[in-house]
Design a protein around this motif. Structure first.
Motif, PDB file in Angstrom:
ATOM      1  N   ALA A   1      -4.219  -4.151  -8.826  1.00 22.42           N
ATOM      2  CA  ALA A   1      -5.569  -3.932  -8.348  1.00 22.42           C
ATOM      3  C   ALA A   1      -5.928  -2.672  -7.549  1.00 22.42           C
ATOM      4  N   HIS A   2      -4.887  -2.665  -6.701  1.00 18.31           N
ATOM      5  CA  HIS A   2      -5.111  -1.306  -5.954  1.00 18.31           C
ATOM      6  C   HIS A   2      -4.658  -0.025  -6.487  1.00 18.31           C
TER       7      HIS A   2
ATOM      8  N   GLY B   1      -7.934   5.595 -10.567  1.00 20.71           N
ATOM      9  CA  GLY B   1      -9.357   6.009 -10.867  1.00 20.71           C
ATOM     10  C   GLY B   1      -9.352   6.161 -12.512  1.00 20.71           C
TER      11      GLY B   1
ATOM     12  N   ASN C   1      -5.364   0.330  -9.898  1.00 25.16           N
ATOM     13  CA  ASN C   1      -6.406   0.537 -10.814  1.00 25.16           C
ATOM     14  C   ASN C   1      -7.577   0.994  -9.572  1.00 25.16           C
ATOM     15  N   ASP C   2      -7.914   0.675  -8.647  1.00 25.72           N
ATOM     16  CA  ASP C   2      -8.847   1.393  -7.722  1.00 25.72           C
ATOM     17  C   ASP C   2      -8.519   2.983  -7.511  1.00 25.72           C
ATOM     18  N   ARG C   3      -7.139   3.116  -6.971  1.00 25.08           N
ATOM     19  CA  ARG C   3      -6.993   4.728  -6.534  1.00 25.08           C
ATOM     20  C   ARG C   3      -6.497   5.345  -7.479  1.00 25.08           C
TER      21      ARG C   3
ATOM     22  N   GLN D   1       0.895  -1.000   0.053  1.00 22.19           N
ATOM     23  CA  GLN D   1      -0.137  -0.058  -0.089  1.00 22.19           C
ATOM     24  C   GLN D   1       0.679   1.177   0.065  1.00 22.19           C
TER      25      GLN D   1
END
Length: 371
Positions: free
Chosen positions: A306-307, A313, A309-311, A272
Motif C-alpha cells: 500500500a505504501h 505514484g 503504491n502511494d509513494r 517505511q
C-alpha cells in the motif's frame, strides 16, 4: 554448447532465511516456458539459526561445512518433492540451478560467498548441477548481483505491458530490474527488504515475519528515522550496485533502538525504510516506470504494498497479475541461468551488475554416476 529446450529445476535460498524454493521450467537459455510446478520446503528453526551464525564469515569455518551439507539436504528434499509433484523422473531433468545461501557479499573486496554442497546435490539426485553463479562476475569486477534481471526480461517479453516497467523483488534485500522499450536493462539492490523487519519480529515476538504487515499497520512509523536512514551514502551511489543482507543493519537497528520504539511502531518504521529505499532508487532509473510489478515474499506484506503504491505514484501490482508465480520467480531464474550456462550464454551484463562486458558464469557439477 547445448541447444534446444531443456527441462531445468531452479532453486533459491534467499536472505529471508525462510526455506528453499524449487521450481521446474523449460528453456533454451533465451526463451522460457513456465510449467507451474513449484514447491517450498521450510528450514527448521535450528538450521535457520545455524545459517544465521554464518553471516559475516569472510572465509569458511569448520562448522560452516556442516551447515552447508545440512542446507544441501533440504535442497535434495525439495528436488524430490518437486519431481513427485510434477510426476517426472530425474532422467528427464537436464540440470539443476543451485544458488546456495549467501552468507557474505562484499564485491568491492572481490568476495561473494554462497554456502552449499553442489556435488552432494548432484550425487544424491543423479542430476547435473550448476552452481557458483556469482563468482565469475565478481572476479571480472562486477557486483555479482542482482542476477535475476535477465530472467525478468525474458518473462516480460510476452507479458503484453507497455514499457518502461520495473520488476521489484522484495526478499531479504530489495532489488529492482528496470526494462526499457528497447529491452535495455538496468538493475541494482535498492536497500533492505524483509530482513530488518523479519529480524525485528523474531527478536520481539518469536515469529520471524510480520504476517501480511498486520503489526506494521497497527503502529506508527518514526519519520525522523527514515530521514536519518536515507543519509546513508549508498543511496547516492550510481548503479549498478549491490548489498549484503547485513549492510545497513547496525545503522537501522541502532536508530530504532535509540528511539525506544515498541513492536508495532518498530515494524512500521522498518517497513517505511524499505519503501523509502525503493523510492530513492527511482532517481537512478533512466525513465520513470509506467508501473511496478513485485515478486518475493514482500508482496504478501499489505502494508509495504500500500505504501509503495502511494509513494511511487504509479500502479504497484503483484507479478501474480501477470500469471507469474511471485513466490517462485527467483527459483525459476536459477533454472534459467543454469541452462544459460550450458548454452554458453552470458548471465550478467554491464547494466545489471556493472561488469565491464557480458559475463558468463556458473560451474557444472556431475554426479559420479553421470560422470
Amino acid at each position: 554448447m547445448t541447444t534446444g529446450w531443456i527441462k531445468a529445476i531452479g532453486m533459491m535460498s534467499g536472505t529471508s532465511l525462510d526455506g528453499v524454493d524449487a521450481a521446474l521450467i523449460e528453456t533454451d537459455g533465451v526463451d522460457v516456458r513456465r510449467t507451474g510446478h513449484a514447491v517450498f520446503v521450510p528450514y527448521s528453526p535450528d538450521l535457520r539459526e545455524r545459517m544465521r551464525a554464518c553471516f559475516g564469515n569472510r572465509a569458511a569455518t569448520n562448522s560452516e561445512h556442516v551447515v552447508a551439507d545440512d542446507l544441501t539436504l533440504v535442497h535434495v528434499d525439495a528436488v524430490n518433492m518437486l519431481l513427485d509433484r510434477a510426476a517426472i523422473s530425474p532422467s528427464e531433468i537436464g540440470v539443476i540451478g543451485f544458488h546456495g545461501q549467501t552468507v557474505f557479499h562484499e564485491p568491492a573486496s572481490g568476495i561473494t560467498r554462497q554456502i552449499g554442497t553442489p556435488d552432494m546435490l548432484a550425487e544424491k539426485t543423479g542430476i547435473p548441477v550448476v552452481a557458483d553463479f556469482r563468482l565469475a562476475d565478481v572476479a571480472a569486477g562486477g557486483e555479482g548481483a542482482p542476477l535475476a534481471p535477465v530472467y525478468h526480461a525474458a518473462l516480460m517479453k510476452s507479458a503484453g505491458v507497455d514499457m518502461p516497467v520495473a520488476v521489484l523483488n522484495i526478499g531479504g534485500v530489495s532489488n529492482v530490474t528496470w526494462i526499457g522499450a528497447d529491452e535495455e536493462l538496468l538493475a541494482f539492490d535498492c536497500g533492505p527488504g524483509n530482513a530488518r523487519i523479519d529480524d525485528w519480529m523474531l527478536r520481539h515476538t518469536g515469529n520471524p515475519v510480520d504476517l501480511n504487515g498486520a503489526t506494521a499497520a497497527s503502529g506508527l512509523p518514526d519519520p525522523m528515522i527514515e530521514v536519518k536512514f536515507l543519509e546513508d551514502p549508498y543511496f547516492d551511489r550510481i548503479p549498478p550496485k549491490s548489498l549484503d543482507r547485513e549492510d545497513m543493519a547496525l545503522r537501522i537497528d541502532g536508530l530504532v533502538a535509540e528511539a525506544k520504539l515498541g513492536v508495532a511502531d518498530g515494524a512500521a518504521t522498518l517497513a517505511q525504510c524499505t519503501v523509502a529505499a525503493v523510492v530513492a532508487g527511482v532517481n537512478h532509473l533512466p525513465a520513470a516506470p509506467l508501473q511496478w510489478f513485485v515478486c518475493g515474499g514482500g508482496r504478501h506484506n499489505d502494508y509495504l504494498m500500500a505504501h509503495l503504491n502511494d509513494r511511487l505514484g504509479v500502479p504497484v501490482r503483484s507479478v501474480d497479475d501477470l500469471d507469474w508465480d511471485g513466490d517462485a520467480v527467483e527459483a525459476e531464474c536459477f533454472g534459467y541461468l543454469a541452462v544459460s550456462h550450458l548454452c554458453d550464454l552470458p548471465l550478467s551484463f554491464p547494466g545489471t551488475t556493472g561488469v565491464p562486458e557480458p559475463c558468463r558464469g556458473g560451474k557444472l557439477y556431475h554426479s559420479k554416476k553421470a560422470a
